[in-house]
Motif scaffolding. Structure first.
Motif, PDB file in Angstrom:
ATOM      1  N   MET A   1      35.669  11.468  30.059  1.00  0.00           N
ATOM      2  CA  MET A   1      35.067  10.775  31.194  1.00  0.00           C
ATOM      3  C   MET A   1      36.115  10.546  32.266  1.00  0.00           C
ATOM      4  O   MET A   1      37.274  10.216  31.953  1.00  0.00           O
ATOM      5  N   LEU A   2      35.721  10.737  33.528  1.00  0.00           N
ATOM      6  CA  LEU A   2      36.588  10.309  34.612  1.00  0.00           C
ATOM      7  C   LEU A   2      36.682   8.786  34.593  1.00  0.00           C
ATOM      8  O   LEU A   2      35.789   8.114  34.087  1.00  0.00           O
ATOM      9  N   GLU A   3      37.738   8.265  35.144  1.00  0.00           N
ATOM     10  CA  GLU A   3      38.062   6.840  35.057  1.00  0.00           C
ATOM     11  C   GLU A   3      36.952   5.929  35.554  1.00  0.00           C
ATOM     12  O   GLU A   3      36.669   4.892  34.939  1.00  0.00           O
ATOM     13  N   ASN A   4      36.310   6.282  36.656  1.00  0.00           N
ATOM     14  CA  ASN A   4      35.287   5.423  37.259  1.00  0.00           C
ATOM     15  C   ASN A   4      33.889   6.001  37.055  1.00  0.00           C
ATOM     16  O   ASN A   4      33.166   6.282  38.012  1.00  0.00           O
TER      17      ASN A   4
ATOM     18  N   ALA B   1      42.351  18.914  41.048  1.00  0.00           N
ATOM     19  CA  ALA B   1      43.597  19.410  40.456  1.00  0.00           C
ATOM     20  C   ALA B   1      43.887  18.711  39.128  1.00  0.00           C
ATOM     21  O   ALA B   1      44.310  19.348  38.153  1.00  0.00           O
ATOM     22  N   ILE B   2      43.652  17.396  39.093  1.00  0.00           N
ATOM     23  CA  ILE B   2      43.851  16.644  37.850  1.00  0.00           C
ATOM     24  C   ILE B   2      42.904  17.153  36.774  1.00  0.00           C
ATOM     25  O   ILE B   2      43.307  17.421  35.629  1.00  0.00           O
ATOM     26  N   LEU B   3      41.633  17.314  37.127  1.00  0.00           N
ATOM     27  CA  LEU B   3      40.628  17.745  36.161  1.00  0.00           C
ATOM     28  C   LEU B   3      40.908  19.163  35.670  1.00  0.00           C
ATOM     29  O   LEU B   3      40.774  19.452  34.471  1.00  0.00           O
ATOM     30  N   LYS B   4      41.311  20.028  36.564  1.00  0.00           N
ATOM     31  CA  LYS B   4      41.633  21.405  36.185  1.00  0.00           C
ATOM     32  C   LYS B   4      42.768  21.435  35.164  1.00  0.00           C
ATOM     33  O   LYS B   4      42.699  22.166  34.156  1.00  0.00           O
ATOM     34  N   GLY B   5      43.797  20.628  35.392  1.00  0.00           N
ATOM     35  CA  GLY B   5      44.920  20.574  34.456  1.00  0.00           C
ATOM     36  C   GLY B   5      44.496  20.099  33.082  1.00  0.00           C
ATOM     37  O   GLY B   5      44.933  20.644  32.059  1.00  0.00           O
ATOM     38  N   VAL B   6      43.632  19.081  33.045  1.00  0.00           N
ATOM     39  CA  VAL B   6      43.150  18.554  31.771  1.00  0.00           C
ATOM     40  C   VAL B   6      42.318  19.604  31.028  1.00  0.00           C
ATOM     41  O   VAL B   6      42.472  19.799  29.812  1.00  0.00           O
ATOM     42  N   ILE B   7      41.443  20.291  31.755  1.00  0.00           N
ATOM     43  CA  ILE B   7      40.599  21.325  31.137  1.00  0.00           C
ATOM     44  C   ILE B   7      41.453  22.439  30.546  1.00  0.00           C
ATOM     45  O   ILE B   7      41.257  22.856  29.392  1.00  0.00           O
ATOM     46  N   LEU B   8      42.424  22.933  31.302  1.00  0.00           N
ATOM     47  CA  LEU B   8      43.278  24.022  30.827  1.00  0.00           C
ATOM     48  C   LEU B   8      44.080  23.590  29.610  1.00  0.00           C
ATOM     49  O   LEU B   8      44.270  24.374  28.666  1.00  0.00           O
ATOM     50  N   ASP B   9      44.548  22.353  29.598  1.00  0.00           N
ATOM     51  CA  ASP B   9      45.297  21.839  28.457  1.00  0.00           C
ATOM     52  C   ASP B   9      44.446  21.843  27.186  1.00  0.00           C
ATOM     53  O   ASP B   9      44.875  22.309  26.125  1.00  0.00           O
TER      54      ASP B   9
END
Length: 317
Positions: free
Chosen positions: A215-218, A280-288
């Protein structure tokens, strides 16, 4: 023009003062750089204080912010290519659910999500992000297509719920969602599900069975909205804030109750202030997480997926 929520009014006042100072600097030779810098620092500090102490209801408000990025914006910002696929091959195409093949940092994926509209015409076209049965059947068709071509699946969840109209029930809304739940457990490819806004009821759950649920923070994730909960319990929407507190529906609550795997941080002030940064934050998390999941065999992923959801809600007396 930027939209401010009720609890952001102190920030709005300072932002207006800052805009006036910048206008003064442009229209005259007066040097206001020091005052501008001090005011910017004060705004940042105030924003930090406010967003460090948000109530559950305030996070619900943020999840519905009209400037918040929706599924299609994330696809455009994260993916190099996107080919949208339409139709459930039974009834029609559902604009409230979009999906297709995409290229994420050189890797082919299937990305699916609910889509809302920015203006009245778009909201009507997208049915306010509330899918009909054909939306869920389209989503399942695309998931099966991804499985056929061995492509990971990313789902982005942002819906006030599945469409509750009579025609949706006539076409099998409950069956469509239930079938998605069953089939998603057995998908052989990696599945990552992210709540990017509202995550209400079976409308959200219909595309939220995955190896990783985030989930995103908000954002919020619950069986019912605070307003509808208030209506049922108190016969009025006036108690929505108390309902939100009682429901414990925020990302922090979900993580504490082990119902999600990770909270994705948002830029200070919310995702609506920085679409590019949030993507950009979400993309990094998905790739990880895709990297982690690719190390497992299909059987391991399926077994872990089943165990994850079977462990939820277990009470030992």
């Amino acid at each position: 023009m930027r939209t401010y929520l009720d609890f952001e009014k102190p920030i709005a006042e300072l932002d207006n003062k800052l805009a006036d100072m910048r206008r003064l600097a442009e229209e005259s030779t007066i040097d206001v750089s020091a005052a501008t810098a001090a005011l910017e620092s004060g705004i940042a500090k105030l924003r930090q204080e406010i967003f460090d102490n948000l109530t559950r209801w305030q996070r619900v408000q943020l999840s519905r912010h009209p400037d918040r990025p929706y599924t299609y914006e994330y696809i455009q910002l994260m993916c190099d290519e996107f080919i949208e696929l339409h139709g459930d091959r039974q009834v029609r195409d559902d604009p409230a659910m979009i999906g297709g093949f995409a290229n994420l940092n050189g890797q082919g994926i299937m990305i699916i999500g609910q889509q809302k509209g920015r203006n009245t015409k778009q909201r009507q076209h997208r049915n306010f992000g509330m899918p009909n049965p054909e939306g869920y059947r389209k989503a399942l068709r695309l998931m099966k297509l991804a499985e056929k071509f061995n492509k990971p699946i990313i789902t982005l969840i942002d819906t006030p719920g599945a469409f509750p109209g009579l025609e949706a029930e006539e076409r099998g809304q409950g069956e469509a969602i239930a079938r998605n739940l069953k089939e998603m457990f057995m998908l052989k490819v990696p599945v990552i599900c992210i709540v990017i806004g509202e995550g209400a009821s079976g409308g959200a759950l219909g595309i939220a069975i995955g190896d990783r649920v985030m989930m995103l923070e908000n954002t919020w994730y619950s069986v019912i909205s605070p307003e509808n909960c208030s209506t049922i319990l108190w016969r009025s929407w006036d108690y929505k804030e108390q309902a939100a507190d009682a429901m414990k529906l925020t990302a922090r609550d979900m993580k504490a109750n082990k119902l999600i795997d990770e909270i994705v941080p948002e830029p200070l002030g919310g995702a609506h202030l920085d679409h590019v940064g949030m993507a950009a934050i979400l993309k990094g998390v998905i790739l990880d997480h895709l990297g982690q999941l690719s190390q497992l065999s299909p059987e391991e992923r399926i077994n872990q997926r089943i165990d994850k959801f079977c462990d939820m809600g277990v009470v030992v007396e």
